[in-house]
Design a protein around this motif. Structure first.
Motif, PDB file in Angstrom:
ATOM      1  N   CYS A 121       3.081   2.566   3.581  1.00 44.93           N
ATOM      2  CA  CYS A 121       2.769   1.625   4.659  1.00 44.93           C
ATOM      3  C   CYS A 121       4.023   0.819   4.990  1.00 44.93           C
ATOM      4  O   CYS A 121       4.713   0.348   4.080  1.00 44.93           O
ATOM      5  CB  CYS A 121       1.645   0.674   4.254  1.00 44.93           C
ATOM      6  N   CYS A 181       3.769  -5.185   3.642  1.00 43.70           N
ATOM      7  CA  CYS A 181       4.181  -4.148   2.686  1.00 43.70           C
ATOM      8  C   CYS A 181       5.705  -3.997   2.626  1.00 43.70           C
ATOM      9  O   CYS A 181       6.227  -3.483   1.635  1.00 43.70           O
ATOM     10  CB  CYS A 181       3.520  -2.816   3.027  1.00 43.70           C
ATOM     11  N   ARG A 228       0.852  -1.174   0.000  1.00 41.81           N
ATOM     12  CA  ARG A 228       0.000   0.000   0.000  1.00 41.81           C
ATOM     13  C   ARG A 228       0.898   1.238   0.000  1.00 41.81           C
ATOM     14  O   ARG A 228       2.023   1.188   0.512  1.00 41.81           O
ATOM     15  CB  ARG A 228      -0.836  -0.051   1.281  1.00 41.81           C
ATOM     16  N   CYS A 288       3.967  -1.880   7.186  1.00 40.82           N
ATOM     17  CA  CYS A 288       3.548  -3.110   7.860  1.00 40.82           C
ATOM     18  C   CYS A 288       4.400  -4.281   7.366  1.00 40.82           C
ATOM     19  O   CYS A 288       5.091  -4.165   6.348  1.00 40.82           O
ATOM     20  CB  CYS A 288       2.065  -3.371   7.614  1.00 40.82           C
ATOM     21  N   HIS A 314      -3.225  -6.204   2.640  1.00 39.15           N
ATOM     22  CA  HIS A 314      -1.879  -6.259   3.207  1.00 39.15           C
ATOM     23  C   HIS A 314      -1.853  -6.758   4.650  1.00 39.15           C
ATOM     24  O   HIS A 314      -0.796  -6.779   5.269  1.00 39.15           O
ATOM     25  CB  HIS A 314      -1.193  -4.878   3.115  1.00 39.15           C
TER      26      HIS A 314
HETATM   27 ZN   LIG Z   1       0.757  -2.524   4.591  1.00 44.46          ZN
END
Ligand SMILES: [Zn+2]
Ligand SMILES: [Zn+2]
Length: 468
Positions: free
Chosen positions: A232, A237, A229, A234, A440
Motif C-alpha cells: 500500500c 503507509c 498494509r 497511501c 491506515h
Molecule cells: Zn495504506
C-alpha cells in the motif's frame, strides 16, 4: 491464615488416558496437627478441577500442583502432602526417576513450589483414607459432563483468584453484563460452564488488595492487517512518522514484578523483543480473531522463562475456539522440552486476581459477538469495540485511563469509528483516553489534530504511567 497445612490430593482418570480430574483438600494444621491428619478433617479450601482427556499420573501430579498453588495463596509455609499415588511420592522424594515426559514439567513445578516452602513432606496413604480428595476429583468429571464449570476452587471467604471466581463457581463476584447470559447453556457453555450470578455491592474500581503501581505499554496500535498494509502506498503507509507504523493491537500491563499481556497477536515476538519483555505471568485475550491470537505459539518462550504453565483467560466462547485451533498448546502434561507452548485455559467469569491486583472483564460488542475488555483499578483496555452496551458501561465509570479502539472514519460492521469512540469517551468521561486498533486511513497527526482535550492517539511503544 495458616502457617502449616495438610494437603490431601488425588487425581482421577476414567480410562488411561481418559476424562480426568484433580481434587484436593487443604486443611489448617496450625492448631492440631493430628486432627488435621484425620481423613475427615474439615478443609479450609478445596480444589475440584476437570482436566480433559489425560492420564491418571498427569491427573495425580496436577492435583498436587493445584493444591500447592492454593496453599501458597493461603500463605502456608509448611506443607504435609498425603497422596495415594506411590509414584508421585517416590518421585517427589527423588527416589524414583521421572521417565514419562508428560510428567516432567508437573514434577518440576511441584518441586519448585515445595522447595519455596520452609518445610514439606509427602507420604502415601491408601485411597480409602484419601476419600475426600478422590470425591472432589470424581465430582469434577461428573460436573463437566453435566455441563458445569471445569474448575471449582473454594477458598475461605473467597471472592478472589481461583477457579471459583474465574470459572463461575459459587462465591464469585460477577458482572451484570454476563449475568443475563448465564440463563441456559449458551454457545460455549457446556464444558466451561456458565457465568456466575450477580453479586450485590460489587465495585469495579476496586484495584485489589495489593495492586502495586500500574504501567501500561502499548505493544501494538494497529488493526488486523497492520500498518503499513502489505503493498500500500497511501500517505499513512508511506509516512515517515514512526507513530504511523502500527503493529497488531496488544498491551502489556506491569505492576510490581508482574507482567500481564492483553492479546497475543501475530506481531507478539517482535513486540516482546522491542520492549525487552523477559517474563509473563498471565495472558488475557479480548477474543479469538487472528489478530488477537496469532502469536500464541510464541508464548512457549515465556513458558521456558517461567518454567511452567501460563494461564490464558478469555470468555468461554472465545476460549473454545482458541483451544480448538491451538489444541497442541493446551494439552496438560506437555514436556517443557517439546518446543510447544504450555497454556492453561481459564474461562472468564467475574473479577479475578493476578498477584494482588484485581481484574474485571467488561462485555464489549464486536459485530455479532460479545468479547472481553478488561478493567483493573482506574485503568481499562477495550479493543475491537463496535459498541459498549449499558451492561459494559457501568463497569467503566470513574476511570482514570481508558484505552479504546477506533478504526477509521468510514463505518465498519464490527468496529466503531473515531467519532463513535469519541462519543463513548464523552459518555464514560475517563480522565484521559487513548485511541488504538487504528487502520491506515488516518495518520497519527491527522487524528490528533481533531481530538478533544484528554484524548490522544496511541502508538507502538507508548508507555502510560500512573494509570490506576
Ligand atoms: Zn495504506
Ligand atoms: Zn476482532
Amino acid at each position: 491464615m495458616p502457617r502449616r497445612v495438610v494437603i490431601r490430593a488425588d487425581g482421577a482418570a476414567r480410562g488411561n488416558p481418559g476424562p480426568a480430574s484433580a481434587g484436593a483438600v487443604i486443611i489448617d494444621a496450625d492448631a492440631d496437627r493430628d486432627a488435621a491428619r484425620r481423613p475427615d478433617a474439615p478443609p479450609l479450601a478445596t480444589v475440584s478441577d476437570y482436566l480433559g482427556r489425560t492420564t491418571n499420573n498427569v491427573a495425580e501430579y496436577t492435583a498436587v500442583v493445584r493444591a500447592l498453588e492454593v496453599a501458597a495463596r493461603l500463605g502456608a509455609r509448611e506443607v504435609e502432602l498425603i497422596l495415594d499415588s506411590n509414584l508421585v511420592v517416590e518421585q517427589l522424594a527423588g527416589r524414583w526417576r521421572v521417565k514419562d515426559a508428560k510428567l516432567a514439567p508437573l514434577h518440576a513445578e511441584a518441586l519448585a513450589r515445595l522447595r519455596a516452602l520452609d518445610a514439606w513432606s509427602a507420604r502415601q496413604e491408601p485411597r480409602a483414607r484419601n476419600h475426600a480428595a478422590d470425591a472432589l476429583a470424581n465430582a469434577a468429571i461428573d460436573r463437566a459432563h453435566a455441563g458445569g464449570p471445569a474448575s471449582v476452587v473454594r477458598m475461605p471467604g473467597d471472592a478472589g483468584e481461583g477457579g471459583a471466581a474465574i470459572r463461575g463457581g459459587e462465591g464469585a463476584a460477577a458482572q451484570p453484563g454476563r449475568a443475563a447470559r448465564a440463563e441456559g447453556p449458551g454457545p460455549g457453555a457446556g464444558l466451561w460452564g456458565a457465568a456466575p450470578a450477580l453479586e450485590e455491592g460489587f465495585d469495579p474500581a476496586d484495584p485489589g488488595p495489593d495492586p502495586g503501581e500500574l504501567t501500561v505499554t502499548i505493544l501494538g496500535s494497529g488493526t488486523s492487517g497492520g500498518v503499513p498494509r502489505i503493498a500500500c502506498d497511501c500517505p499513512t503507509c508511506t509516512s515517515a512518522d514512526p507513530r504511523d507504523r502500527r503493529t497488531r493491537s496488544s498491551a502489556l500491563l506491569a505492576f510490581g514484578e508482574r507482567r500481564v499481556l492483553i492479546d497475543a497477536g501475530p506481531d507478539l515476538r517482535a513486540q516482546a523483543i522491542r520492549e525487552g519483555l523477559d517474563h509473563l505471568d498471565a495472558v488475557l485475550l479480548t477474543h479469538e480473531h487472528a489478530d488477537a491470537i496469532g502469536g500464541l505459539d510464541d508464548l512457549r518462550r515465556f513458558n521456558e522463562l517461567r518454567g511452567g504453565y501460563l494461564d490464558v483467560r478469555a470468555y468461554a466462547e472465545s476460549l473454545a475456539v482458541v483451544v480448538g485451533r491451538f489444541g497442541y498448546a493446551f494439552t496438560p502434561g506437555q514436556s517443557r522440552f517439546a518446543g510447544i507452548p504450555m497454556l492453561r485455559p481459564v474461562e472468564l467469569g467475574g473479577p479475578f486476581l493476578i498477584g494482588g491486583r484485581r481484574f474485571v472483564p467488561v462485555p464489549v460488542v464486536h459485530g455479532d459477538r460479545v468479547i472481553a475488555g478488561y478493567r483493573t483499578g482506574g485503568f481499562a483496555y477495550c479493543s475491537d469495540v463496535q459498541r459498549i452496551d449499558p451492561d459494559g458501561r457501568i463497569l467503566l465509570r470513574g476511570l482514570d485511563t481508558l484505552v479504546v479502539s477506533a478504526l477509521r472514519d468510514i463505518p465498519h460492521p464490527t468496529h466503531q469509528t473515531v467519532d463513535e469512540a469519541l462519543a463513548l469517551i464523552a459518555d464514560l468521561r475517563p480522565r484521559r483516553a487513548f485511541l488504538t486498533h487504528l487502520d491506515h486511513d488516518l495518520t497519527h497527526t491527522s487524528i490528533e489534530r481533531r481530538l478533544p482535550a484528554g484524548v490522544s492517539v496511541a502508538w507502538d511503544g507508548l508507555r502510560i504511567t500512573g494509570a490506576g
